[in-house]
Design a protein around this motif. Structure first.
Motif, PDB file in Angstrom:
ATOM      1  N   PHE A 110      26.686  60.696  81.911  1.00 49.39           N
ATOM      2  CA  PHE A 110      27.992  60.657  82.573  1.00 49.39           C
ATOM      3  C   PHE A 110      28.985  61.604  81.932  1.00 49.39           C
TER       4      PHE A 110
ATOM      5  N   GLN B  75      32.810  62.693  81.550  1.00 46.12           N
ATOM      6  CA  GLN B  75      34.173  62.235  81.737  1.00 46.12           C
ATOM      7  C   GLN B  75      35.124  63.401  81.977  1.00 46.12           C
TER       8      GLN B  75
ATOM      9  N   LYS C 283      35.687  58.375  91.656  1.00 48.59           N
ATOM     10  CA  LYS C 283      35.060  57.971  90.396  1.00 48.59           C
ATOM     11  C   LYS C 283      34.928  56.453  90.315  1.00 48.59           C
ATOM     12  N   ALA C 284      35.974  55.731  90.707  1.00 48.21           N
ATOM     13  CA  ALA C 284      35.940  54.271  90.653  1.00 48.21           C
ATOM     14  C   ALA C 284      34.873  53.703  91.581  1.00 48.21           C
TER      15      ALA C 284
ATOM     16  N   ASN D 132      31.396  54.554  90.137  1.00 46.98           N
ATOM     17  CA  ASN D 132      31.106  53.728  88.962  1.00 46.98           C
ATOM     18  C   ASN D 132      30.561  52.360  89.364  1.00 46.98           C
ATOM     19  N   LYS D 133      31.121  51.792  90.424  1.00 48.44           N
ATOM     20  CA  LYS D 133      30.652  50.485  90.903  1.00 48.44           C
ATOM     21  C   LYS D 133      29.228  50.587  91.444  1.00 48.44           C
TER      22      LYS D 133
ATOM     23  N   SER E  71      26.827  52.808  90.497  1.00 55.25           N
ATOM     24  CA  SER E  71      25.863  52.971  89.418  1.00 55.25           C
ATOM     25  C   SER E  71      25.776  51.717  88.550  1.00 55.25           C
ATOM     26  N   GLU E  72      26.909  51.020  88.358  1.00 58.01           N
ATOM     27  CA  GLU E  72      26.902  49.783  87.574  1.00 58.01           C
ATOM     28  C   GLU E  72      25.992  48.737  88.217  1.00 58.01           C
TER      29      GLU E  72
ATOM     30  N   THR F 181      22.348  57.521  91.096  1.00 61.37           N
ATOM     31  CA  THR F 181      23.350  57.887  90.090  1.00 61.37           C
ATOM     32  C   THR F 181      23.468  59.406  89.984  1.00 61.37           C
TER      33      THR F 181
ATOM     34  N   GLU G 195      26.549  61.603  88.278  1.00 65.43           N
ATOM     35  CA  GLU G 195      27.055  61.342  86.934  1.00 65.43           C
ATOM     36  C   GLU G 195      27.092  62.561  86.009  1.00 65.43           C
TER      37      GLU G 195
END
Length: 229
Positions: free
Chosen positions: A18, A20, A30-31, A34-35, A37-38, A133, A136
């Motif tokens: 990932f 940043q 991004k938010a 992120n959900k 891939s999480e 993903t 990333e």
């Protein structure tokens, strides 16, 4: 078609690391990503059925094939099965791509040939285990807003590769707003081709034996083994 399919997989998938940095990365996109891939990382193994379409309006080409992906992202293992485009009661396998994390096999059923390679860990190679993903590392991304497909709401995000030398210039993701899963990926390459992957099903935490991700020549009578390692 089989060469185009392998090619499109190779430009779609990248290794996971990932990043940043980068001011040109949309905070909303991004938010959302992120959900996605999480949620995906919480699964040990997943299975998905997909449709793959190659579309080039200028050349008058539009072809579709279906396939199945089984992946263990944490172990970097995967199996991709591509079916022949001909319709039949039982889909006929056209090719398989398998990896146990170290060795990769590409089996071409029509030619009864299997090609063996070492897994490419450079970040440029074929790695469908990381299909969920892909954003990333090495991409800028922007959120385009919501769109409706078949009565469902999807969040649309465009990815742009930071490496301008890549053969494609954009990947458009449609993400299921409720499930937080990638529904489709549309790849735009510089030659006018568009490659679309649409997920028809998604089954998390399936139980699969480790030999799912390796190729046994003994199970394929008369297969020609081409070792390219």
């Amino acid at each position: 078609m089989k060469k185009l399919l392998i090619f499109s997989f190779s430009i779609l998938i990248t290794n996971v690391s990932f990043a940043q940095k980068g001011a040109e990365k949309d905070a909303t996109a991004k938010a959302i990503l992120n959900k996605v891939s999480e949620k995906y990382r919480a699964y040990d193994a997943v299975k998905t059925d997909f449709d793959f379409t190659l579309d080039n309006p200028q050349a008058g080409v539009k072809e579709t094939q279906s396939g199945t992906l089984i992946a263990k992202s944490k172990a970097n293992k995967f199996k991709v099965t591509i079916y022949s485009p001909e319709t039949s009661a039982k889909p006929e396998i056209a090719q398989e791509i398998l990896s146990d994390g170290k060795t990769q096999w590409t089996y071409l059923k029509k030619d009864n040939e299997v090609q063996i390679n070492n897994v490419d860990n450079s970040g440029e190679g074929l790695n469908p285990a990381q299909v969920f993903t892909i954003y990333e590392h090495g991409y800028k991304y922007i959120y385009n807003g919501e769109t409706k497909i078949g009565g469902k709401t999807y969040q649309e995000i465009d990815l742009t590769p930071e490496d301008i030398k890549k053969s494609f210039f954009k990947v458009r993701l449609e993400i299921d707003k409720v499930k937080k899963q990638i529904y489709s990926a549309l790849i735009f390459d510089k030659n006018g081709n568009k490659y679309t992957y649409t997920l028809r099903s998604f089954v998390p935490n399936i139980q699969v034996p480790d030999n799912t991700f390796s190729f046994d020549p003994k199970m394929h009578k008369g297969v020609e083994v081409v070792d390219l390692r």
